[in-house]
Motif scaffolding. Sequence first.
Motif, mmCIF file in Angstrom:
data_model
loop_
_atom_site.group_PDB
_atom_site.id
_atom_site.type_symbol
_atom_site.label_atom_id
_atom_site.label_comp_id
_atom_site.label_asym_id
_atom_site.label_seq_id
_atom_site.Cartn_x
_atom_site.Cartn_y
_atom_site.Cartn_z
ATOM 1 N N GLU A 130 -14.817 4.062 5.476
ATOM 2 C CA GLU A 130 -14.225 2.829 4.935
ATOM 3 C C GLU A 130 -13.929 1.767 5.991
ATOM 4 O O GLU A 130 -13.238 2.017 6.956
ATOM 5 C CB GLU A 130 -12.926 3.169 4.199
ATOM 6 N N ILE A 131 -14.444 0.565 5.757
ATOM 7 C CA ILE A 131 -14.078 -0.561 6.623
ATOM 8 C C ILE A 131 -13.427 -1.690 5.832
ATOM 9 O O ILE A 131 -12.757 -2.543 6.397
ATOM 10 C CB ILE A 131 -15.264 -1.121 7.440
ATOM 11 N N GLN B 109 -1.983 -9.507 1.117
ATOM 12 C CA GLN B 109 -2.562 -9.723 -0.216
ATOM 13 C C GLN B 109 -1.649 -10.421 -1.220
ATOM 14 O O GLN B 109 -2.055 -11.390 -1.869
ATOM 15 C CB GLN B 109 -2.999 -8.376 -0.800
ATOM 16 N N GLU C 247 -8.256 -10.772 5.490
ATOM 17 C CA GLU C 247 -8.106 -10.653 4.038
ATOM 18 C C GLU C 247 -8.505 -11.943 3.351
ATOM 19 O O GLU C 247 -8.378 -13.035 3.913
ATOM 20 C CB GLU C 247 -6.658 -10.289 3.699
ATOM 21 N N GLU D 295 0.822 -1.215 0.000
ATOM 22 C CA GLU D 295 0.000 0.000 0.000
ATOM 23 C C GLU D 295 0.853 1.262 0.000
ATOM 24 O O GLU D 295 0.632 2.175 0.775
ATOM 25 C CB GLU D 295 -0.937 -0.033 1.213
HETATM 26 O O1 NSS Z 1 -5.104 -0.400 2.464
HETATM 27 S S1 NSS Z 1 -6.354 -1.078 2.354
HETATM 28 O O2 NSS Z 1 -7.479 -0.249 1.964
HETATM 29 N N1 NSS Z 1 -6.268 -2.305 1.327
HETATM 30 C C1 NSS Z 1 -5.329 -3.277 1.457
HETATM 31 O O3 NSS Z 1 -4.472 -3.329 2.291
HETATM 32 C C2 NSS Z 1 -5.465 -4.424 0.468
HETATM 33 N N2 NSS Z 1 -4.122 -4.900 0.117
HETATM 34 C C3 NSS Z 1 -6.288 -5.515 1.133
HETATM 35 C C4 NSS Z 1 -6.575 -6.682 0.231
HETATM 36 O O4 NSS Z 1 -7.195 -6.488 -0.805
HETATM 37 N N3 NSS Z 1 -6.148 -7.871 0.607
HETATM 38 O O5 NSS Z 1 -6.676 -1.700 3.774
HETATM 39 C C5 NSS Z 1 -7.780 -2.585 3.908
HETATM 40 C C6 NSS Z 1 -8.574 -2.223 5.141
HETATM 41 C C7 NSS Z 1 -9.152 -0.816 5.118
HETATM 42 O O6 NSS Z 1 -10.369 -0.789 4.424
HETATM 43 C C8 NSS Z 1 -9.322 -0.539 6.589
HETATM 44 O O7 NSS Z 1 -10.497 -1.133 7.070
HETATM 45 C C9 NSS Z 1 -8.146 -1.269 7.205
HETATM 46 O O8 NSS Z 1 -7.722 -2.245 6.277
HETATM 47 N N4 NSS Z 1 -7.035 -0.342 7.495
HETATM 48 C C10 NSS Z 1 -6.755 0.140 8.718
HETATM 49 N N5 NSS Z 1 -7.339 -0.059 9.910
HETATM 50 C C11 NSS Z 1 -6.803 0.579 10.976
HETATM 51 N N6 NSS Z 1 -5.713 1.364 10.922
HETATM 52 C C12 NSS Z 1 -5.105 1.590 9.733
HETATM 53 N N7 NSS Z 1 -4.022 2.350 9.692
HETATM 54 C C13 NSS Z 1 -5.622 0.963 8.567
HETATM 55 N N8 NSS Z 1 -5.258 0.946 7.268
HETATM 56 C C14 NSS Z 1 -6.126 0.150 6.641
#
Ligand code: NSS
Length: 435
Positions: free
Chosen positions: A358-359, A181, A219, A159
């Motif tokens: 966003e969740i 991912q 994920e 990311e």
């Molecule tokens: O950066 S994301 O939007 N997407 C990914 O990391 C993809 N590589 C995931 C995938 O397709 N396998 O993060 C996904 C979710 C995002 O919607 C939030 O709900 C959560 O992860 N997220 C977080 N939660 C808490 N703190 C932080 N910093 C945070 N960053 C992302």
Amino acid sequence: MSLRAGQIKSSENVGKQVTIRGWVYRLRKQKENAFVLIRDDRGDVIQCVFPVEKAASLTIESSIEATGIVSQDARAPEGGYEIKGKDLKIYNVAGADYPIGEYQSDELLLDKRHLALRTRKMVAMAKVRASVLDFGRRWFVENGWMEVTAPTIVKGAVEGGSTLFKLKYFDEEAYLSQSAQLYLEAMIFSLGPVWSLTPSFRAEKSRTVRHLAEFSHLEAEAPWVTLEDILKVEEQLVSYVIQNTVRERAEELAYLKRDTVDLKKVEPPFERVPYDKVIKVLKSKGFMVTQEDGSKREIQFGDDLSIDSERELTKNATKPMFVVGYPIAVKPFYVKEDSDNQGIGLAADMLAPQGFGEISSGGLREDDIVSMTTRIRKEGLDPAAYDWYLDLRKYGSVPHGGFGLGIERLVRWITNAEDIKDTVLFPRTMSRVTP
Ligand code: NSS
């Protein structure tokens, strides 16, 4: 045999002798009697009344074993049952300076989190969270997805480079994983639909109520899917988790003063709102974005959605929605471009209602090696670090996709918590790495 508070509070036990082990949660000493609210090791409480001389040495959080006769008394707090204490065994007299009282600053509660997690609010939060994890796992098991584990020490960003935590890995440099991912993508070729729950790390330099430096990332990834297939999985999973958690944790959610009327209505389908429509709606409301130099301008096509824009968009909603059709330029290198709609990514974010935003985020993955290499370079990343990942496009590439869901973001919405830090027992943020 010692019982727990919940087992004792029943009309069948009235007049019977019981023993309970626990900690002094509240203490009121009067002339003749000491009223001791005992917390058991599940966080549940019951009042026990002792002659004051027997309880003389007790302090808040002293660990005890109390034996006495159960009685029913409408005045007794927490359920109308109490124990008329006979014997008291003290395991440890807690220091009289126990730092957590009834009214404390948020900062102190975070500094003393190792003790604050004994409060009933934190216990309720932890129980809701446990149910979310439990039902999340059950959904995948029941639907034939295989659980896998990906490494959390990695060489490549998923990311973007700006939020990577660097670490010394023997004689080389490595990073803490931002997302499983890329590894899940490698696994689908022989394991089919897979899912994982791993910690993800982001060096988030902004203080917000929805960002942690370490979060629990659920994920999933599957071969031969369309974007619509992925969205269906996300809405079914989230609805299943919410329905079951609201049922199983009704008591805890009531304690947290969470009105669950809207949550009970969360079921598929969730609305799919195109990104360009979102921009039009925000524009019509005069929504402004802050630029790098601090000045403001009207939101326009091509802007990523911020916390503020998501809040504006979802504040009156009662169900989650998907925003689909983002410009590919605001999405990472792995997002697949829509062949019917140049410049648009086959990706979607799920936004929770009432301003939570966003969740989860997911979509289809680029499966062409040439365009992927170009986009890795464009993001300022080194294709050499993605050597193995690019192999997946070289040897039997297939259309595939998946998503990532932030457990703390989901729990924050379910519990209506003000700050994401409330949803974790030991939060990690830019300014906090202890306790
Ligand atoms: O950066 S994301 O939007 N997407 C990914 O990391 C993809 N590589 C995931 C995938 O397709 N396998 O993060 C996904 C979710 C995002 O919607 C939030 O709900 C959560 O992860 N997220 C977080 N939660 C808490 N703190 C932080 N910093 C945070 N960053 C992302």
